[in-house]
Design a protein around this motif. Sequence first.
Motif, PDB file in Angstrom:
ATOM      1  N   SER A   1       0.977  -1.125   0.042  1.00  0.00           N
ATOM      2  CA  SER A   1       0.067   0.068   0.087  1.00  0.00           C
ATOM      3  C   SER A   1       0.937   1.338  -0.113  1.00  0.00           C
ATOM      4  O   SER A   1       2.143   1.062   0.492  1.00  0.00           O
ATOM      5  CB  SER A   1      -0.913  -0.225   1.300  1.00  0.00           C
ATOM      6  N   SER A   2       0.520   2.254  -0.476  1.00  0.00           N
ATOM      7  CA  SER A   2       1.137   3.743  -0.448  1.00  0.00           C
ATOM      8  C   SER A   2       1.382   3.946   0.998  1.00  0.00           C
ATOM      9  O   SER A   2       2.550   5.007   1.139  1.00  0.00           O
ATOM     10  CB  SER A   2       0.399   4.717  -1.253  1.00  0.00           C
ATOM     11  N   ASP A   3       0.577   3.712   1.907  1.00  0.00           N
ATOM     12  CA  ASP A   3       1.026   3.955   3.333  1.00  0.00           C
ATOM     13  C   ASP A   3       2.291   3.283   3.714  1.00  0.00           C
ATOM     14  O   ASP A   3       3.256   3.884   4.361  1.00  0.00           O
ATOM     15  CB  ASP A   3      -0.129   3.833   4.191  1.00  0.00           C
ATOM     16  N   GLU A   4       2.344   2.070   3.364  1.00  0.00           N
ATOM     17  CA  GLU A   4       3.669   1.335   3.567  1.00  0.00           C
ATOM     18  C   GLU A   4       4.829   1.801   2.919  1.00  0.00           C
ATOM     19  O   GLU A   4       5.906   1.780   3.252  1.00  0.00           O
ATOM     20  CB  GLU A   4       3.387  -0.092   3.407  1.00  0.00           C
ATOM     21  N   ILE A   5       4.612   2.051   1.680  1.00  0.00           N
ATOM     22  CA  ILE A   5       5.745   2.753   0.928  1.00  0.00           C
ATOM     23  C   ILE A   5       6.251   3.996   1.600  1.00  0.00           C
ATOM     24  O   ILE A   5       7.358   4.245   1.468  1.00  0.00           O
ATOM     25  CB  ILE A   5       5.171   2.742  -0.556  1.00  0.00           C
ATOM     26  N   GLN A   6       5.213   4.928   1.852  1.00  0.00           N
ATOM     27  CA  GLN A   6       5.466   6.189   2.507  1.00  0.00           C
ATOM     28  C   GLN A   6       6.372   5.916   3.694  1.00  0.00           C
ATOM     29  O   GLN A   6       7.384   6.683   3.929  1.00  0.00           O
ATOM     30  CB  GLN A   6       4.298   7.036   2.915  1.00  0.00           C
ATOM     31  N   GLU A   7       6.169   4.765   4.483  1.00  0.00           N
ATOM     32  CA  GLU A   7       6.865   4.426   5.849  1.00  0.00           C
ATOM     33  C   GLU A   7       8.165   4.188   5.339  1.00  0.00           C
ATOM     34  O   GLU A   7       9.355   4.831   5.951  1.00  0.00           O
ATOM     35  CB  GLU A   7       6.298   3.370   6.508  1.00  0.00           C
ATOM     36  N   ALA A   8       8.453   3.667   4.197  1.00  0.00           N
ATOM     37  CA  ALA A   8       9.860   2.807   3.725  1.00  0.00           C
ATOM     38  C   ALA A   8      10.413   4.235   3.329  1.00  0.00           C
ATOM     39  O   ALA A   8      11.610   4.468   3.482  1.00  0.00           O
ATOM     40  CB  ALA A   8       9.634   1.917   2.449  1.00  0.00           C
ATOM     41  N   ILE A   9       9.804   5.240   2.615  1.00  0.00           N
ATOM     42  CA  ILE A   9      10.432   6.376   2.091  1.00  0.00           C
ATOM     43  C   ILE A   9      10.813   7.169   3.293  1.00  0.00           C
ATOM     44  O   ILE A   9      12.084   7.869   3.521  1.00  0.00           O
ATOM     45  CB  ILE A   9       9.436   7.226   1.404  1.00  0.00           C
ATOM     46  N   ASN A  10      10.111   7.458   4.250  1.00  0.00           N
ATOM     47  CA  ASN A  10      10.472   8.080   5.568  1.00  0.00           C
ATOM     48  C   ASN A  10      11.870   7.360   6.362  1.00  0.00           C
ATOM     49  O   ASN A  10      12.505   8.103   6.992  1.00  0.00           O
ATOM     50  CB  ASN A  10       9.513   8.167   6.607  1.00  0.00           C
ATOM     51  N   LEU A  11      11.849   6.245   5.956  1.00  0.00           N
ATOM     52  CA  LEU A  11      13.115   5.332   6.639  1.00  0.00           C
ATOM     53  C   LEU A  11      14.115   5.488   5.729  1.00  0.00           C
ATOM     54  O   LEU A  11      15.370   4.603   6.051  1.00  0.00           O
ATOM     55  CB  LEU A  11      12.694   4.030   6.848  1.00  0.00           C
ATOM     56  N   GLY A  12      14.150   6.163   4.662  1.00  0.00           N
ATOM     57  CA  GLY A  12      15.614   6.442   3.911  1.00  0.00           C
ATOM     58  C   GLY A  12      15.414   5.711   2.461  1.00  0.00           C
ATOM     59  O   GLY A  12      16.301   5.838   1.538  1.00  0.00           O
ATOM     60  N   VAL A  13      14.380   5.111   2.037  1.00  0.00           N
ATOM     61  CA  VAL A  13      14.169   4.242   0.684  1.00  0.00           C
ATOM     62  C   VAL A  13      13.913   5.572  -0.183  1.00  0.00           C
ATOM     63  O   VAL A  13      13.274   6.596  -0.255  1.00  0.00           O
ATOM     64  CB  VAL A  13      13.062   3.319   0.750  1.00  0.00           C
ATOM     65  N   THR A  14      14.826   5.404  -1.453  1.00  0.00           N
ATOM     66  CA  THR A  14      15.182   6.395  -2.280  1.00  0.00           C
ATOM     67  C   THR A  14      14.472   6.008  -3.671  1.00  0.00           C
ATOM     68  O   THR A  14      14.396   6.831  -4.619  1.00  0.00           O
ATOM     69  CB  THR A  14      16.474   7.014  -2.694  1.00  0.00           C
ATOM     70  N   ASP A  15      14.289   4.744  -3.970  1.00  0.00           N
ATOM     71  CA  ASP A  15      14.170   4.058  -5.286  1.00  0.00           C
ATOM     72  C   ASP A  15      12.839   3.009  -5.094  1.00  0.00           C
ATOM     73  O   ASP A  15      12.885   2.117  -4.341  1.00  0.00           O
ATOM     74  CB  ASP A  15      15.384   3.506  -5.938  1.00  0.00           C
ATOM     75  N   ILE A  16      11.909   3.199  -5.968  1.00  0.00           N
ATOM     76  CA  ILE A  16      10.764   2.321  -5.885  1.00  0.00           C
ATOM     77  C   ILE A  16      10.677   1.636  -7.237  1.00  0.00           C
ATOM     78  O   ILE A  16      10.761   2.272  -8.250  1.00  0.00           O
ATOM     79  CB  ILE A  16       9.355   3.194  -5.681  1.00  0.00           C
ATOM     80  N   GLY A  17      10.452   0.285  -6.946  1.00  0.00           N
ATOM     81  CA  GLY A  17      10.359  -0.436  -8.335  1.00  0.00           C
ATOM     82  C   GLY A  17       8.980  -1.232  -8.362  1.00  0.00           C
ATOM     83  O   GLY A  17       8.302  -1.862  -7.536  1.00  0.00           O
ATOM     84  N   GLU A  18       8.244  -1.109  -9.774  1.00  0.00           N
ATOM     85  CA  GLU A  18       6.817  -1.714  -9.749  1.00  0.00           C
ATOM     86  C   GLU A  18       7.168  -2.422 -11.280  1.00  0.00           C
ATOM     87  O   GLU A  18       7.758  -2.192 -11.952  1.00  0.00           O
ATOM     88  CB  GLU A  18       6.015  -0.453 -10.205  1.00  0.00           C
ATOM     89  N   ASN A  19       6.302  -3.737 -11.152  1.00  0.00           N
ATOM     90  CA  ASN A  19       6.374  -4.411 -12.301  1.00  0.00           C
ATOM     91  C   ASN A  19       5.330  -4.175 -13.282  1.00  0.00           C
ATOM     92  O   ASN A  19       5.250  -4.584 -14.332  1.00  0.00           O
ATOM     93  CB  ASN A  19       6.747  -5.809 -11.993  1.00  0.00           C
ATOM     94  N   ARG A  20       4.556  -3.564 -12.905  1.00  0.00           N
ATOM     95  CA  ARG A  20       3.101  -3.078 -13.680  1.00  0.00           C
ATOM     96  C   ARG A  20       2.976  -1.588 -13.810  1.00  0.00           C
ATOM     97  O   ARG A  20       3.011  -0.870 -12.954  1.00  0.00           O
ATOM     98  CB  ARG A  20       2.014  -3.831 -13.083  1.00  0.00           C
ATOM     99  N   VAL A  21       2.831  -1.419 -15.162  1.00  0.00           N
ATOM    100  CA  VAL A  21       2.603   0.094 -15.631  1.00  0.00           C
ATOM    101  C   VAL A  21       1.609   0.662 -14.695  1.00  0.00           C
ATOM    102  O   VAL A  21       1.483   1.890 -14.012  1.00  0.00           O
ATOM    103  CB  VAL A  21       2.323   0.162 -16.967  1.00  0.00           C
TER     104      VAL A  21
END
Length: 223
Positions: free
Chosen positions: A36-56
């Motif tokens: 979910s985007s909330d979990e992604i935002q949490e990862a970003i807040n923890l320093g993640v800078t690059d996100i990968g998606e396999n579907r457009v």
Amino acid sequence: MNIKTNLERINADIQSSVSKALDKNVTLVAVTKTVSSDEIQEAINLGVTDIGENRVQELLKKYDILGGQVKWHLIGHLQKNKVKYIVDKVDLIHSLDSYELALEIEKRAGKIEREINCLVEVNISGEESKYGLAPKEVKPLLEKLDKLSYVKIVGLMTMAPYVEDSEDVRKYFRGLKELSEEIKLMPFQKVHMDYLSMGMSNDYKVALEEGANIIRVGSAIFS
Ligand SMILES: *Cc1c(COP(=O)(O)O)cnc(C)c1O
């Protein structure tokens, strides 16, 4: 799920591989399919800078919410008719696997005058279920890609087969590294071999040992 401890563990593994090769920089691409985007935002807040998606479709949905905070990687098979939706958003396409797709990227990227970084996907294990070029097809394709203006080849990507013992995939990662070293010796103008995108949750440590400088990790972060 504890994204924080997961990321700490993975970053420690990256650090120990980097400390053995001082000139090495590793990008961790957090793979967010089913996340979910909330979990992604949490990862970003923890320093993640690059996100990968396999579907457009998924990439577009999440890009809308999370947008320019991070770099976006398209890591799955890309259909020609979807290129137009992502050319202005992605930092790296990992899954370039045909000249036809490259021509479509060239056309769409040309319209917005934006160079698109791409990796050529190689099916190094020869598994039938996998996308990507056979190793022997890579150099002939690169000869053609070298003449394009907006498609910028910056390395190679592979997906290893799923195996119980990650040691069993070492030979595939080594094979991709060897192929990129051979390509480096060829007289290309535009083709660069700066990146090797290989290694996922169950095999990224082996991939790092064999020269990966981009790893694509999903479940080991988000579970
Ligand atoms: C899902 C996926 C990954 C990440 O897989 P995990 O096992 O969850 O780490 C990496 N690369 C590609 C192309 C994927 O589709």
